[in-house]
Design a protein around this motif. Structure first.
Motif, mmCIF file in Angstrom:
data_model
loop_
_atom_site.group_PDB
_atom_site.id
_atom_site.type_symbol
_atom_site.label_atom_id
_atom_site.label_comp_id
_atom_site.label_asym_id
_atom_site.label_seq_id
_atom_site.Cartn_x
_atom_site.Cartn_y
_atom_site.Cartn_z
ATOM 1 N N UNK A 1 0.848 -1.280 -0.034
ATOM 2 C CA UNK A 1 0.033 0.034 0.006
ATOM 3 C C UNK A 1 0.825 1.272 -0.052
ATOM 4 N N UNK A 2 2.084 1.259 -0.647
ATOM 5 C CA UNK A 2 2.829 2.497 -0.755
ATOM 6 C C UNK A 2 2.758 3.376 -1.843
ATOM 7 N N UNK A 3 1.849 4.146 -1.798
ATOM 8 C CA UNK A 3 1.393 4.839 -2.972
ATOM 9 C C UNK A 3 2.598 5.704 -3.346
ATOM 10 N N UNK A 4 3.335 6.379 -2.456
ATOM 11 C CA UNK A 4 4.129 7.400 -2.913
ATOM 12 C C UNK A 4 5.375 6.559 -3.732
ATOM 13 N N UNK A 5 5.868 5.576 -3.004
ATOM 14 C CA UNK A 5 6.796 4.671 -3.544
ATOM 15 C C UNK A 5 6.501 4.210 -4.805
ATOM 16 N N UNK A 6 5.220 3.604 -5.148
ATOM 17 C CA UNK A 6 4.775 3.243 -6.351
ATOM 18 C C UNK A 6 4.798 4.153 -7.551
ATOM 19 N N UNK A 7 4.392 5.482 -7.001
ATOM 20 C CA UNK A 7 4.523 6.746 -8.166
ATOM 21 C C UNK A 7 5.919 7.152 -8.447
ATOM 22 N N UNK A 8 6.616 7.063 -7.281
ATOM 23 C CA UNK A 8 8.272 7.390 -7.506
ATOM 24 C C UNK A 8 8.824 6.333 -8.433
ATOM 25 N N UNK A 9 8.402 5.078 -8.254
ATOM 26 C CA UNK A 9 9.234 4.056 -8.964
ATOM 27 C C UNK A 9 8.766 4.220 -10.513
ATOM 28 N N UNK A 10 7.408 4.441 -10.737
ATOM 29 C CA UNK A 10 6.660 4.383 -12.033
ATOM 30 C C UNK A 10 7.376 5.557 -12.842
ATOM 31 N N UNK A 11 7.494 6.625 -12.111
ATOM 32 C CA UNK A 11 7.873 7.865 -12.749
ATOM 33 C C UNK A 11 9.386 7.923 -12.876
ATOM 34 N N UNK A 12 10.255 7.247 -12.145
ATOM 35 C CA UNK A 12 11.745 7.240 -12.313
ATOM 36 C C UNK A 12 11.813 6.414 -13.608
ATOM 37 N N UNK A 13 11.148 5.129 -13.683
ATOM 38 C CA UNK A 13 11.230 4.403 -15.017
ATOM 39 C C UNK A 13 10.682 4.950 -16.307
#
Length: 210
Positions: free
Chosen positions: A44-56
């Protein structure tokens, strides 16, 4: 011949990179990307999912990624499909795409995060008026890769930057396109960054019939 008092050998100290893997970090493959996404969604880590996706998707250096502001990725009530930022290292602008799945994860995070267009997308835990530090970003990347059984010695923040570029290169062989996407000033830098070697060049040549 004398020795510098800062010489590690003279002081019986190990070199900074002793026992560490140095050099270019490996890009992720598709299976590893989905494994990290599954891990972050399960937690449930919304921030980390968004950060990971945007980084890629963005292929930005860590210093540029963490300093993104909401206004740079949002237009009105929608997440932009394309964005442009000024690179800290080169002082030159670079444009990047934000694909549908990444827009969805970014929207979920920003809806939870709130804020104005002048706020940072990924604020510092200590001071929300400042961006997340590159050190914190690096720690998160280490955590993500180890969570799916990868070695943090072989993967890092540059793995995020290299992943999509490496996939595009393998699919197209178009180094000039990768140079533009990464914002490199010289194509030689792109060649070194991708690790293009003689074997790659020969494979591309063999696929080309005249």
């Amino acid at each position: 011949m004398g020795y510098s008092r800062y010489d590690p050998a003279k002081q019986n100290r190990s070199a900074w990179n002793a026992g560490k893997t140095v050099g270019t970090k490996r890009p992720l493959n598709q299976k590893q990307i989905w494994a990290i996404r599954f891990h972050l969604d399960r937690e449930g880590r919304l921030r980390d999912r968004a950060l990971f996706d945007l980084a890629i998707d963005s292929k930005l250096r860590g210093c540029d990624l963490v300093k993104l502001k909401i206004g740079e990725v949002v237009a009105g009530c929608e997440i932009r499909s394309r964005a442009i930022v000024m690179q800290q290292k080169t002082g030159r602008p670079v444009q990047f795409e934000i694909t549908a799945d990444v827009r969805a994860s970014l929207h979920a995070w920003l809806e939870s995060r709130g804020g104005t267009v002048s706020d940072f997308v990924f604020p510092s835990r200590v001071d929300h008026m400042k961006p997340m530090s590159t050190r914190q970003y690096a720690r998160l990347v280490d955590e993500w890769v180890t969570a799916i059984g990868l070695s943090k010695a072989e993967y890092g923040t540059h793995s995020m930057r290299r992943t999509k570029a490496a996939m595009i290169y393998r699919a197209t062989g178009n180094i000039r396109a990768i140079q533009i996407l990464l914002g490199h000033t010289k194509i030689e830098n792109t060649v070194r960054y991708l690790g293009v070697d003689v074997e790659d060049a020969l494979l591309l040549a063999e696929r080309t019939e005249i």
